[in-house]
Motif scaffolding. Structure first.
Motif, PDB file in Angstrom:
ATOM      1  N   GLU A   1      -4.057   5.614   2.997  1.00  0.00           N
ATOM      2  CA  GLU A   1      -5.346   4.944   2.828  1.00  0.00           C
ATOM      3  C   GLU A   1      -6.304   5.575   1.826  1.00  0.00           C
ATOM      4  OE1 GLU A   1      -7.123   4.807   6.705  1.00  0.00           O
ATOM      5  OE2 GLU A   1      -5.302   4.045   7.627  1.00  0.00           O
ATOM      6  N   ARG A   2      -6.347   6.904   1.776  1.00  0.00           N
ATOM      7  CA  ARG A   2      -7.439   7.535   1.035  1.00  0.00           C
ATOM      8  C   ARG A   2      -7.060   8.943   0.578  1.00  0.00           C
ATOM      9  NH1 ARG A   2     -13.019   7.202   0.338  1.00  0.00           N
ATOM     10  NH2 ARG A   2     -14.237   9.072   0.751  1.00  0.00           N
TER      11      ARG A   2
ATOM     12  N   THR B   1      -6.516  -0.277  -0.396  1.00  0.00           N
ATOM     13  CA  THR B   1      -6.855  -1.310   0.577  1.00  0.00           C
ATOM     14  C   THR B   1      -5.863  -2.459   0.486  1.00  0.00           C
ATOM     15  OG1 THR B   1      -9.192  -0.726   0.301  1.00  0.00           O
ATOM     16  CG2 THR B   1      -8.698  -2.810   1.410  1.00  0.00           C
TER      17      THR B   1
ATOM     18  N   THR C   1      -2.346  -4.583  -3.184  1.00  0.00           N
ATOM     19  CA  THR C   1      -3.190  -3.471  -2.753  1.00  0.00           C
ATOM     20  C   THR C   1      -4.264  -3.215  -3.789  1.00  0.00           C
ATOM     21  OG1 THR C   1      -1.288  -2.463  -1.648  1.00  0.00           O
ATOM     22  CG2 THR C   1      -3.209  -1.066  -2.016  1.00  0.00           C
TER      23      THR C   1
ATOM     24  N   ARG D   1       0.820  -1.212   0.000  1.00  0.00           N
ATOM     25  CA  ARG D   1       0.000   0.000   0.000  1.00  0.00           C
ATOM     26  C   ARG D   1       0.857   1.266   0.000  1.00  0.00           C
ATOM     27  NH1 ARG D   1      -4.736   1.051   4.364  1.00  0.00           N
ATOM     28  NH2 ARG D   1      -2.987   0.874   5.789  1.00  0.00           N
TER      29      ARG D   1
ATOM     30  N   ASP E   1      -9.263   5.000  -2.866  1.00  0.00           N
ATOM     31  CA  ASP E   1      -9.024   4.192  -1.678  1.00  0.00           C
ATOM     32  C   ASP E   1      -7.977   3.129  -1.968  1.00  0.00           C
ATOM     33  OD1 ASP E   1     -10.948   5.172   0.380  1.00  0.00           O
ATOM     34  OD2 ASP E   1     -12.372   4.740  -1.222  1.00  0.00           O
TER      35      ASP E   1
END
Length: 148
Positions: A79-80, A99, A105, A17, A97
């Motif tokens: 994350e966002r 994840t 990811t 990520r 997003d």
């Protein structure tokens, strides 16, 4: 019921990520993959925080320049990201997003447009352009992993 048109694209990338998020947060990397096939980018402003401005000039293969202006609304590392795209033509909100999953990811892009006739006609084009964006990102991530 909403008066918004949604375009949703998602893909699993085989990187962690942090690496995937950095491909957006690092303007040097972002400029290499942002936009559909055939585009190059110059990032003028990238104030990567809520309320910050993002200005990018996207140049099509025929030389046409598109000066884009967006405002970041939410940035939660890693994350966002949420931003509002103001111009030149398509006004929309983008929710991105990141994840983590066992095998990489998952990147989810959710674009919200006003449900105008023009936007409804562009929906298939936008979804396909997003997939080209993902292809370019995947190629860049592969190149980064090979350079390590």
């Amino acid at each position: 019921m909403t008066d918004k048109m949604e375009v949703l694209n998602a893909r699993l990338f085989s990187v962690d990520r942090d690496t995937l998020f950095r491909a957006f947060a690092d303007t040097e990397l972002l400029s290499l993959w942002w936009g559909p096939d055939g585009f190059t980018n110059r990032i003028g402003t990238f104030d990567f925080r809520p309320g910050g401005t993002w200005r990018i000039t996207m140049t099509a293969s025929n030389g046409t320049e598109f000066h884009n202006v967006s405002t970041f609304r939410e940035v939660i590392v890693p994350e966002r990201i949420v931003f509002e795209h103001h111009e030149p033509i398509h006004v929309y909100t983008m929710e991105i997003d990141f994840t983590e999953q066992a095998d990489g990811t998952r990147l989810n892009w959710r674009m919200l447009f006003d449900a105008t006739e023009e936007n409804l006609e562009l929906k298939k084009f936008i979804a396909a352009a997003n997939e080209q964006n993902f292809d370019r990102l995947e190629d860049l991530l592969l190149q980064i992993s090979q350079d390590r």
